[in-house]
Design an enzyme around this catalytic site. Structure first.
Site, PDB file in Angstrom:
ATOM      1  N   HIS A 168      29.162  44.246  -8.686  1.00 11.23           N
ATOM      2  CA  HIS A 168      27.981  44.894  -8.108  1.00 11.23           C
ATOM      3  C   HIS A 168      26.700  44.101  -8.267  1.00 11.23           C
ATOM      4  CE1 HIS A 168      27.212  46.084 -12.275  1.00 11.23           C
ATOM      5  NE2 HIS A 168      25.966  46.275 -11.907  1.00 11.23           N
TER       6      HIS A 168
HETATM    7  C1  UD1 Z   1      21.569  48.643 -10.932  1.00  9.77           C
HETATM    8  C2  UD1 Z   1      20.844  47.656 -11.817  1.00  9.77           C
HETATM    9  C3  UD1 Z   1      21.877  46.796 -12.542  1.00  9.77           C
HETATM   10  C4  UD1 Z   1      22.862  47.673 -13.282  1.00  9.77           C
HETATM   11  C5  UD1 Z   1      23.473  48.682 -12.346  1.00  9.77           C
HETATM   12  C6  UD1 Z   1      24.353  49.634 -13.114  1.00  9.77           C
HETATM   13  C7  UD1 Z   1      18.649  46.863 -11.064  1.00  9.77           C
HETATM   14  C8  UD1 Z   1      17.921  45.725 -10.491  1.00  9.77           C
HETATM   15  N1  UD1 Z   1      19.992  46.763 -11.056  1.00  9.77           N
HETATM   16  O1  UD1 Z   1      22.285  47.878  -9.972  1.00  9.77           O
HETATM   17  O2  UD1 Z   1      21.207  45.987 -13.474  1.00  9.77           O
HETATM   18  O3  UD1 Z   1      23.870  46.859 -13.823  1.00  9.77           O
HETATM   19  O4  UD1 Z   1      22.447  49.431 -11.693  1.00  9.77           O
HETATM   20  O5  UD1 Z   1      25.223  50.335 -12.289  1.00  9.77           O
HETATM   21  O6  UD1 Z   1      18.054  47.796 -11.523  1.00  9.77           O
HETATM   22  N2  UD1 Z   1      23.502  52.900  -3.921  1.00  9.77           N
HETATM   23  C9  UD1 Z   1      24.055  54.034  -3.382  1.00  9.77           C
HETATM   24  N3  UD1 Z   1      24.097  55.162  -4.161  1.00  9.77           N
HETATM   25  C10 UD1 Z   1      23.630  55.217  -5.432  1.00  9.77           C
HETATM   26  C11 UD1 Z   1      23.065  54.044  -5.961  1.00  9.77           C
HETATM   27  C12 UD1 Z   1      23.019  52.897  -5.213  1.00  9.77           C
HETATM   28  O7  UD1 Z   1      24.489  54.052  -2.236  1.00  9.77           O
HETATM   29  O8  UD1 Z   1      23.729  56.273  -6.071  1.00  9.77           O
HETATM   30  C13 UD1 Z   1      23.496  51.660  -3.108  1.00  9.77           C
HETATM   31  C14 UD1 Z   1      22.289  51.498  -2.248  1.00  9.77           C
HETATM   32  O9  UD1 Z   1      22.689  50.859  -1.085  1.00  9.77           O
HETATM   33  C15 UD1 Z   1      21.430  50.541  -3.030  1.00  9.77           C
HETATM   34  C16 UD1 Z   1      22.451  49.678  -3.729  1.00  9.77           C
HETATM   35  O10 UD1 Z   1      23.539  50.551  -3.989  1.00  9.77           O
HETATM   36  O11 UD1 Z   1      20.574  49.817  -2.218  1.00  9.77           O
HETATM   37  C17 UD1 Z   1      21.965  49.059  -5.020  1.00  9.77           C
HETATM   38  O12 UD1 Z   1      21.547  50.053  -5.942  1.00  9.77           O
HETATM   39  P1  UD1 Z   1      20.493  49.666  -7.105  1.00  9.77           P
HETATM   40  O13 UD1 Z   1      20.278  50.816  -7.996  1.00  9.77           O
HETATM   41  O14 UD1 Z   1      19.303  49.028  -6.515  1.00  9.77           O
HETATM   42  O15 UD1 Z   1      21.228  48.521  -7.881  1.00  9.77           O
HETATM   43  P2  UD1 Z   1      22.655  48.486  -8.569  1.00  9.77           P
HETATM   44  O16 UD1 Z   1      23.449  47.448  -7.895  1.00  9.77           O
HETATM   45  O17 UD1 Z   1      23.261  49.825  -8.722  1.00  9.77           O
END
Ligand code: UD1
Length: 367
Positions: free
Chosen positions: A205
């Site tokens: 991820h």
């Molecule tokens: C985030 C953290 C990462 C951590 C991870 C734990 C940052 C920069 N990254 O990464 O350090 O290891 O969480 O899991 O803070 N999305 C969904 N549903 C959700 C959440 C996310 O669809 O409930 C999708 C969205 O398209 C979003 C993408 O995942 O744009 C990324 O989510 P984001 O929270 O920005 O980063 P993570 O990859 O989850």
């Protein structure tokens, strides 16, 4: 005396599961603030339910956006809550955008910041998490370091005051859940049609993998090869991976939605090998004694690598299948994990309580 805790992403829910009860045991009232960085049921509610966390007092429902916008929205929303609640200090965990926003909002209001998992460094500023770690540490008044290396990293950046060795809260949570993990083993393996030590468990991820198409393609290729070599792959797919991995669409690769805490631990424990870019899962694999290949160029958990508990794939990108098969065959050879003299959550809760009691947190300057 109330303390605000900022959570937003999966690993923070896990850590809060140990620290929140410890704060309560020290007589502190906790205001749990969920930024809403993770909001899907599998990414958030499943963890709250599975780990017995109380409903957050606030859910800011910030959701996803580019880093600046996401962090900015969190900053504004957290500031509003902190101005209303006026806690004595603010606890943040780890290295996500929720961590950074919480630390910034608190310090702009003159509120003391307590950073759990301070001092970790990958020394790679291309990782958004590294920027979050560095800035948060420099804004914090109490810094709970999970490892000795983390303390050295802080010293090297001129941070000596307020640094406390706490150990790793994630190990503590795992230890507590181990009997349940054992009890659920047969059921979880049966659900996925897997046998002990005869499959690979993978998660991908991190932006450096998911947002780099050639790199992601390489990983997919490696996983397919691993399955073709007779090691079936179970892959809980993070929602950020827009590739559609329909079940059985790739022979030998079983894709699932993200999994809650308990089944994840069973699957990590029983896997022949784990391939992951997650900071949390590499530690959990080491805890379970499962060989782990870290799908990154470097890890901020240096001890795990130095002591042979995990192998970092690094530049050996063409070698992933070979390395993973080798690890699966050789088994785990790392030394036993450190035993802490005090539970990390207790160490954290006590230090926070003592700081409050002796007035170290008295310079609250909310206008
Ligand atoms: C985030 C953290 C990462 C951590 C991870 C734990 C940052 C920069 N990254 O990464 O350090 O290891 O969480 O899991 O803070 N999305 C969904 N549903 C959700 C959440 C996310 O669809 O409930 C999708 C969205 O398209 C979003 C993408 O995942 O744009 C990324 O989510 P984001 O929270 O920005 O980063 P993570 O990859 O989850």
């Amino acid at each position: 005396m109330s303390i605000a805790t900022i959570v937003g992403a999966r690993p923070q829910f896990v850590k809060a599961a140990a620290v929140s009860p410890a704060l309560a045991a020290e007589g502190l009232t906790e205001i749990l603030i969920h930024t809403g960085q993770h909001w899907d049921w599998e990414m958030s509610a499943a963890f709250f339910e599975g780990l017995g966390l109380p409903e957050p007092r606030y859910n800011l429902r910030v959701g996803s956006a580019p880093h600046g916008a996401q962090t900015g929205r969190m900053l504004e929303a957290i500031e509003r809550v902190l101005m209303e609640e006026r806690p004595a200090a603010v606890i943040v965990y780890g290295d996500t955008n929720s961590t950074l926003a919480g630390a910034l909002a608190a310090s702009k209001l003159g509120l003391p910041v307590v950073h759990v998992e301070a001092g970790l460094r990958s020394f790679d500023r291309r990782m958004p998490e590294e920027i979050n770690r560095v800035v948060t540490d420099h804004l914090s008044q109490i810094l709970f370091a999970p490892t000795e290396t983390a303390i050295k990293n802080l010293l090297a950046e001129g941070i000596a005051q307020g640094v406390v060795f706490s150990g790793d809260v994630m190990f503590e949570v795992l230890e507590a859940y181990l009997p349940t993990v054992e009890a659920k083993k047969a059921e979880v393996l049966a659900r996925f049609g897997l046998r002990q030590k005869s499959y690979a468990f993978t998660t991908v991820h991190r932006a450096e993998n998911t947002d780099d198409p050639p790199r992601l393609q390489d990983i997919l290729h490696d996983l397919c090869q691993l399955a073709a070599e007779g090691l079936p792959v179970l892959w809980p797919v993070h929602p950020r991976l827009k590739i559609s991995l329909a079940q059985d669409s790739i022979p030998g690769i079983q894709a699932t939605p993200p999994l809650p805490y308990l089944p994840t631990q069973v699957l990590l424990r029983e896997a022949a090998v784990v391939l992951t870019d997650s900071g949390g899962l590499q530690r959990e694999a080491a805890f379970h004694g499962t060989p782990c290949l870290v799908l990154r160029d470097r890890t901020e958990w240096k001890e795990l690598e130095q002591e042979g508990r995990v192998v970092v794939a690094g530049k050996n990108r063409g070698q992933v299948t070979h390395l993973a098969l080798g690890l699966a065959k050789a088994g785990f050879h790392g030394p036993p994990l450190p035993k802490y003299t005090e539970r990390p959550s207790l160490c954290i809760a006590r230090a926070v309580q003592e700081s409050l009691a002796n007035g170290r947190f008295s310079e609250k300057t909310i206008p």
